[in-house]
Design a protein around this motif. Sequence first.
Motif, PDB file in Angstrom:
ATOM      1  N   THR A  10       0.826  -1.196   0.000  1.00  0.00           N
ATOM      2  CA  THR A  10       0.000   0.000   0.000  1.00  0.00           C
ATOM      3  C   THR A  10       0.863   1.248   0.000  1.00  0.00           C
TER       4      THR A  10
ATOM      5  N   LEU B 114      -7.636   3.690   8.311  1.00  0.00           N
ATOM      6  CA  LEU B 114      -7.670   2.270   8.634  1.00  0.00           C
ATOM      7  C   LEU B 114      -8.987   1.978   9.348  1.00  0.00           C
TER       8      LEU B 114
ATOM      9  N   TYR C 280      -8.012  -5.611   9.135  1.00  0.00           N
ATOM     10  CA  TYR C 280      -8.477  -4.244   8.933  1.00  0.00           C
ATOM     11  C   TYR C 280      -8.535  -3.944   7.440  1.00  0.00           C
TER      12      TYR C 280
ATOM     13  N   TRP D 115      -8.656  -0.412   4.485  1.00  0.00           N
ATOM     14  CA  TRP D 115      -8.082   0.932   4.409  1.00  0.00           C
ATOM     15  C   TRP D 115      -8.542   1.678   3.165  1.00  0.00           C
TER      16      TRP D 115
ATOM     17  N   TRP E  63      -0.331  -2.471  12.644  1.00  0.00           N
ATOM     18  CA  TRP E  63      -0.939  -1.737  11.538  1.00  0.00           C
ATOM     19  C   TRP E  63      -0.331  -2.097  10.191  1.00  0.00           C
TER      20      TRP E  63
END
Length: 420
Positions: A49, A195, A206, A208, A295
Amino acid sequence: MNDSYDVVIAGAGPAGAQCARDLARRDYDVVVLETEAEDEFPRQSNKSTAGTFPSMMSAFGVPDDVVMQYTDSVVLESPTDYYVREQPGAVLEFADFKRYLVSDGRDEGAEYRFDARVTAPIMENGEIVGVTYNGDEAVYGEIVVDATGPAAPLAKKLGVVDLERQNHAIGIEYEFEGIDVDRPGFADLRDAMMLRLDHEIAPGGYSWIFHTGEDTAKVGLCYIQNGSHQRYARDDFSIDDYLNHWLETDPRFRNATRIEGKQHRGSAHIQPPGRMHTDRFMAIGDTVPTVDPLWGEGINKCMQSGRMAAAAADSCLKHGDLEPTAENLEVYETLWHREVAPNVDNRLRMTKLLYLAENDRYDRLMRDLNRLDDETLSKANRGDLRAIAKLLRFEDAPLLARFARQQFGLEFGSRLGIGR
């Protein structure tokens, strides 16, 4: 081409390329072997990402022209609430970023060989002295570095890493245009990296939205294929199904369309590092693994691990009579735990506890984040137990009990050799 170098590096990702840059700047002979063809690089490995922060950009001399969008804030979302923190960041064009690292490393004197798939270590007297690639080709080095990520063809055969299946994380991402980045009822995502914690979208993980300018953004999700995922997952859903479900149900995507050719899939392992080196050998980047467990931030961690490995190699090579034995390369692991991932064990526990929580607890978490001061939140993010305790409530007792049972079962099973 030479067949003997000071350092041989397998893999031209951020970790391997940064290690090569640092070593070449010190005037060492270094070669990087990369599986992909140069004219397509990094089509197959364009999997990040690529959200990062100014500290990484300045620490490693990354130019502005590989940045898609500079951001001003980080947003955390739950199913019905959100928290906004002012935090400068940058969303990179990952392919351009990787090509820049290769180009800059070459300018410093590093050699790159593309279309070079590393297959096995070359051993003499129980020590690695080189590698084979493309079947029968060979190259030799005083020190060998595995930066190939989860494939880890050298680290696995040397018994340095043990990447466990239950710690395997997978992710998918598309780039979109036509996104409503300032939708009423949601946080303003202009110039933001968001997020979202929501088991309906990413069970045990998660999702995003990273703004990349105007009405465009990177959109994706990931999850670890462990007990937390299984607790919340749908039996008939693949990771593509979850992403499609989010796209169909979130009004921000109502008029969004995918940008052709901008699809990325990736994987990593989220687990404590074991051994990272042996005689004449170091494993870096996602081979270790190095990605932040909470994360998923990987670029800065990988770059740092490459830099620490270069420093360890230099500490041996600059002394002509100092052999790069496991003992003399121990500084790499010391630097890794001090500089790359301090408090890694606490952050892993935070990760497991966070993804075990239910959706309504995520909504309460957003309210907790909004009431606490920035210093407490920064300490909690670094794994400070006292700060983490301030995010817990009496009604979290069942969650903590479930977490304790899970931890005890995993640790007990590991001792018995179960689950491997």
